[in-house]
Enzyme design. Structure first.
Site, PDB file in Angstrom:
ATOM      1  N   LYS A   1      64.061  91.150   4.848  1.00  0.00           N
ATOM      2  CA  LYS A   1      64.243  92.318   5.721  1.00  0.00           C
ATOM      3  C   LYS A   1      64.747  93.531   4.960  1.00  0.00           C
ATOM      4  O   LYS A   1      64.467  94.665   5.344  1.00  0.00           O
ATOM      5  CB  LYS A   1      65.181  91.980   6.890  1.00  0.00           C
TER       6      LYS A   1
ATOM      7  N   LYS B   1      54.800  88.444  16.347  1.00  0.00           N
ATOM      8  CA  LYS B   1      54.718  89.537  17.320  1.00  0.00           C
ATOM      9  C   LYS B   1      54.710  90.880  16.614  1.00  0.00           C
ATOM     10  O   LYS B   1      54.300  91.879  17.178  1.00  0.00           O
ATOM     11  CB  LYS B   1      55.813  89.445  18.379  1.00  0.00           C
TER      12      LYS B   1
ATOM     13  N   LYS C   1      52.081  82.510  10.113  1.00  0.00           N
ATOM     14  CA  LYS C   1      52.508  82.333  11.499  1.00  0.00           C
ATOM     15  C   LYS C   1      52.059  83.503  12.388  1.00  0.00           C
ATOM     16  O   LYS C   1      52.106  84.653  11.960  1.00  0.00           O
ATOM     17  CB  LYS C   1      54.042  82.251  11.468  1.00  0.00           C
TER      18      LYS C   1
END
Ligand code: TRP
Length: 331
Positions: free
Chosen positions: A113, A198, A195
């Site tokens: 991140k 979203k 994966k």
């Protein structure tokens, strides 16, 4: 025998995908009778990035509606909003003082991140796992259903709890990861080796739980497969087809062999249509309930107020015990 306690949560960012549903929510529904379940909306965790305030508020309420629409019964589960429970940030502060910089520095999600938000590496991003530890430890959770990407956070939660217990005596239960069903990891439709996320930029890569039937059909039609034209489960060589098989298998409750038999001799066209229809059929009632709830804010409020109350009672008790042990004045 007393039921074991489960706690989990999802961040209130963006719309949930079919991956979140089949990999998380759908499994949670199956646990509601067997366990004492706490499911929160992790709104405090979203503050590590800059959100539009109105959107964050909306997303939080939408996520509650989605929990319930997906089948979580608010009478059987404690559904609550993280920021409504003061024990979370309070316990998080205490646990921060029992967590080392070096430990937090090793978190792969922090590293990832930090790269992604290089202009905003705030200390909340760094101590994110400690708030997550507080979420879990405040309820003495036995089991925490999370995806692979959160396993390291559960490890550090266990380390912090053990450290605290070794100084002050048994206080926290040491939680374990709850491993869901095999095949519950849903991959992207365009990028079947990662994966379904979203936050994926390509809208065709993800199926949103709020997509219309036609959008869903279109996305499955365009899903990446391979040139063999044979429905066969082989994750390494046929990740796209295998992913579609997993989706179909979870919804229809069928094994991979059953699916291979069902579609033997048939091309991908027929198979993709069948998968799309299975998804549409499963999501239709969910969307109906979701929209009904969103049109009824009072009902939604009653749901989280009930959960908040129960969550507050339980976590306050533990927080007091912690305060007492570390030497704070507790009346
Ligand atoms: N960090 C989790 C995620 O991004 C969300 C979360 C916050 C969570 N607190 C939690 C999950 C406690 C399980 C238990 O998915």
């Amino acid at each position: 025998m007393e039921k074991k306690t489960i706690l989990s949560g999802i961040q209130a960012t963006g719309s949930l995908t079919l991956g979140n549903y089949l990999g998380a929510l759908n499994n949670w529904v199956e646990m509601q009778d067997k366990y004492d379940c706490y499911y929160m909306i992790a709104d405090l965790h979203t503050l590590t990035i800059r959100n539009d305030p109105e959107t964050l508020r909306e997303n939080t309420l939408k996520l509650i509606a989605l929990y319930v629409a997906a089948g979580l019964d608010p009478d059987k589960n404690t559904i609550f909003i993280q920021s409504h429970i003061p024990a979370h940030p309070a316990l998080s502060w205490v646990l921060n003082c029992y967590t080392y910089m070096g430990e937090l520095n090793r978190m792969t999600q922090f590293k990832d991140k930090s790269l992604k938000h290089a202009d905003n590496i705030n200390s909340g991003l760094f101590t994110y796992p400690v708030l997550m530890a507080a979420d879990i430890l405040a309820y003495n959770a036995d089991l925490v259903p999370v995806g692979d990407d959160q396993k390291q956070h559960l490890e550090i939660t266990r380390d912090i709890a053990e450290r605290f217990n070794s100084i002050y005596g048994n206080t926290f239960k040491i939680p374990e990861v709850y491993i869901g069903k095999v095949g519950a990891r849903i991959m992207g439709l365009q990028n079947p080796t990662s994966k379904m996320s979203k936050s994926a930029v390509d809208p065709m890569d993800k199926v949103l739980l709020t997509d219309s039937p036609d959008e869903i059909r279109k996305k499955f039609k365009k899903a990446v497969t391979d040139s063999e034209n044979c429905v066969r489960y082989d994750v390494t060589n046929k990740p796209g087809v295998s992913n579609l098989m997993s989706i179909y298998g979870i919804i229809k409750n069928k094994s991979m062999e059953d699916i291979e038999k069902e579609f033997s001799g048939q091309g991908y066209g027929t198979f993709k249509t069948a998968v799309a229809e299975a998804v549409v059929e499963r999501l239709e009632p969910l969307q109906k309930k979701y929209n009904e709830l969103l049109e009824n804010p009072d009902k939604l409020k009653a749901i989280y107020e009930k959960g908040d109350k129960k969550a507050k009672e339980k976590s306050d008790k533990l927080l007091k015990e912690v305060y007492k042990k570390i030497g704070l004045v507790v009346e």
